[in-house]
Design an enzyme around this catalytic site. Sequence first.
Site, PDB file in Angstrom:
ATOM      1  N   GLU A 239       0.913  -1.183   0.135  1.00  0.00           N
ATOM      2  CA  GLU A 239       0.041   0.012  -0.063  1.00  0.00           C
ATOM      3  C   GLU A 239       0.900   1.288  -0.040  1.00  0.00           C
ATOM      4  O   GLU A 239       0.689   2.205  -0.588  1.00  0.00           O
ATOM      5  CB  GLU A 239      -0.844  -0.164   1.180  1.00  0.00           C
ATOM      6  CG  GLU A 239      -1.766   0.940   1.367  1.00  0.00           C
ATOM      7  CD  GLU A 239      -2.920   1.143   2.388  1.00  0.00           C
ATOM      8  OE1 GLU A 239      -3.202  -0.126   2.670  1.00  0.00           O
ATOM      9  OE2 GLU A 239      -3.321   2.142   2.799  1.00  0.00           O
ATOM     10  N   ARG A 265       0.582  34.586 -16.458  1.00  0.00           N
ATOM     11  CA  ARG A 265      -0.048  35.515 -15.827  1.00  0.00           C
ATOM     12  C   ARG A 265       0.860  36.587 -15.561  1.00  0.00           C
ATOM     13  O   ARG A 265       1.875  36.427 -14.960  1.00  0.00           O
ATOM     14  CB  ARG A 265      -0.602  34.675 -14.465  1.00  0.00           C
ATOM     15  CG  ARG A 265      -0.887  35.566 -13.223  1.00  0.00           C
ATOM     16  CD  ARG A 265      -2.420  35.925 -13.482  1.00  0.00           C
ATOM     17  NE  ARG A 265      -2.841  36.691 -12.197  1.00  0.00           N
ATOM     18  CZ  ARG A 265      -3.843  37.546 -12.204  1.00  0.00           C
ATOM     19  NH1 ARG A 265      -4.647  37.603 -13.301  1.00  0.00           N
ATOM     20  NH2 ARG A 265      -4.136  38.248 -11.370  1.00  0.00           N
ATOM     21  N   GLN A 276      11.122  35.279  -7.824  1.00  0.00           N
ATOM     22  CA  GLN A 276      11.815  33.953  -7.496  1.00  0.00           C
ATOM     23  C   GLN A 276      10.966  33.091  -6.368  1.00  0.00           C
ATOM     24  O   GLN A 276      11.096  31.956  -6.120  1.00  0.00           O
ATOM     25  CB  GLN A 276      13.107  34.334  -6.723  1.00  0.00           C
ATOM     26  CG  GLN A 276      14.242  33.496  -6.591  1.00  0.00           C
ATOM     27  CD  GLN A 276      15.479  33.895  -6.087  1.00  0.00           C
ATOM     28  OE1 GLN A 276      15.492  34.537  -5.292  1.00  0.00           O
ATOM     29  NE2 GLN A 276      16.485  33.781  -6.948  1.00  0.00           N
TER      30      GLN A 276
END
Lengths: 377, 258
Positions: A239, A265, A276
């Site tokens: 798992e 954007r 940065q």
Amino acid sequence: MDFSMSQEQNMFKRETIDFIRNNLNLEEFYEKYSPEMWQKVAEFGLLGITIGEEYGGLNESYLTAAIIFEAFGYACKNNGFTFVINNHIWVSQNLIYLYGARFLKDKYLKLMVSGERIGAIAITEVEAGSDALSMHARAEKDDQGYVLNGNKMFISNGPIADIFIVFAVTEHSQPKKITAFVVEREFKGVKIGKEIGKMGLNACPTSEVIFNNCYIPKENVLGQYNQGELLLTYALEWERFYEFVPHIGVMQRIMEQCSEHVRTRKQFGIIIGDNQSLSHKIAEMKVAIEMSKQMMYKIAWLKDCGKTAFTETSIFKLYVSENYIKTCRDALQIFGAYGYTKEYDIERELRDALACSIYSGTNEMQKNTIYKMLSFI
Amino acid sequence: MKIIVCVKAVRQELVFINKVQQSTYVINPYDLLALQNAINIKNTEACTIDCISMGPDSIREVLVKCLALGSDNAYWLNDKAFAGADTIVTTYVLSKGISKIGEYDLIICGEQTVDGETGQVGIGLAERLNIPCITNVEEIIDFTDKYIIVCVKYEDHEEVLKIQLPALVVFKNFKLISNTVSLLHLKKAQRKEIVRWSSNDLCFEKNWCGLAQAKTRVVNVTPELIVKEGRLISGNAKKKAVVISQLIQGRFDADNYG
Ligand SMILES: Cc1cc2nc3c(=O)[nH]c(=O)nc-3n(C[C@H](O)[C@H](O)[C@H](O)COP(=O)(O)OP(=O)(O)OC[C@H]3O[C@@H](n4cnc5c(N)ncnc54)[C@H](O)[C@@H]3O)c2cc1C
């Protein structure tokens, strides 16, 4: 060490990505389980990658399976649905295949690989979470089999599963002994509780499963009687690896979305990626993806060699989950208010991701394990 | 019965502009439709499908995909000497390959390739093999071991033609989305042998093919970007409805709009 993928692995990976993009990213099923999607995945052959051909599987290596499931996470935006599949394959079907007697394999595997039966695992109880071995569910032995009583909590696939791998106390000695059983939903005395509402992963239904004088034939013991604790560690190993492999792919998908966003954007006359504070977030995502992949290759290699990877899978689970959540959290920050809206998927990605520091053993428990295991190294 | 499908591998960016597909090479969309038609026949008639492709080392995956989709055999005409082949040379190499395969009933080609756009291979190949050829085929209506009946579409009319076998048909349309195949089919296809023939295997001189013999060269293929003029209709629903109705009736007066 050779890190190149074979042509076969490349083709499997590409075909998987194309299949998922064409079939599994239906928005209407982001928050609810889709039997049709399950059927498609079964027909595509994803359920039996490592299972032998005699049961309808592909008999591929664990490395190939890891490559395919990383690609799965990358292409499939429905993280809940990915969770359904992984619970079925790795902690149910796989346990029967690797540790089950011939009878159990013959009875269940073909049906599970073909998707006709869905699997789940039931360990957790209301009062036994991290301390799973303190479980109360008990199975009393008689001539023909076992009578199981107890309640299991937070069972992923609970409402849709046909086959449960259930862990229960079979000897009350100190320390008590546990046994794993293969329990069919149709067995008398099995009751599925109502679906539990969750923050995310909603395409994977969760419920309580109640066993009330449930009669289990003796052939349905998985592994050895009273050896359930060992099987539990095996189950968690699988798992902690394969449920977290797809998260690497998800991180990659989110990183690509973020890179695209910061390049388009603009604020203050420059693209926001020129700051940065944002570009470093994306760099950190990339580092996490690469480091996770290195560990993925190592564990797959260990598994293909037939070795255990107990500590390695704990490290992997811890590292991938922390970074997966961080990646989603950072993506939200990078997308600003848009990321917080329902339109951009980022909020859902974060909701889905948050559970991964809890399931498969909490991250705190992984640190306990890793520290404890140091004394064995 | 045997159907041979001619398949070319083309670079994926010529087919999928947004790079949603994962492979470097994909089946030329015209040939994909041709193959799909062959598979449709195989679903109802007892026949085998052989795919044949001339191409460089990197196209093996495309042939594996053809096998996974339903082709029984794959032949790969692969030799550095074939590089730069035009339609004259391609038809020559393909005809040699097909002759080496042996008996066949039907050859199916796509109309053209998205990287060459010449549309000559089907007819040229039929000529070289000296078999009848029908182009512009829309659909195969009937298929027997002696003849096929096809529907051919032109701009203003369609024809239903019966043609004696062996023959070559050229499908006019293309198919963009390849069906994903199951991982099991893919695995079986990967295990199958792909027959690879060089110019030596096909018994002809290296200097008879490739760039050396090509009479034409496709220098470049650029998709033409057709930008349609659009007009943004603003205002409330009622105003928009008035403008749209004027546009439909050809009564729209742009100068007085707004
Ligand atoms: C989405 C989801 C799916 C799940 N699916 C399944 C399933 O299919 N089958 C199943 O059996 N279970 C499933 N679980 C249950 C899961 O395994 C448990 O939630 C998990 O083991 C933790 O148990 P708990 O929630 O009871 O937390 P608790 O054990 O109560 O822990 C609470 C907090 O205490 C901390 N803590 C507890 N003990 C220690 C310690 N010794 N040292 C340090 N910190 C400690 C934990 O880290 C945690 O932060 C699922 C859970 C989730 C969220």
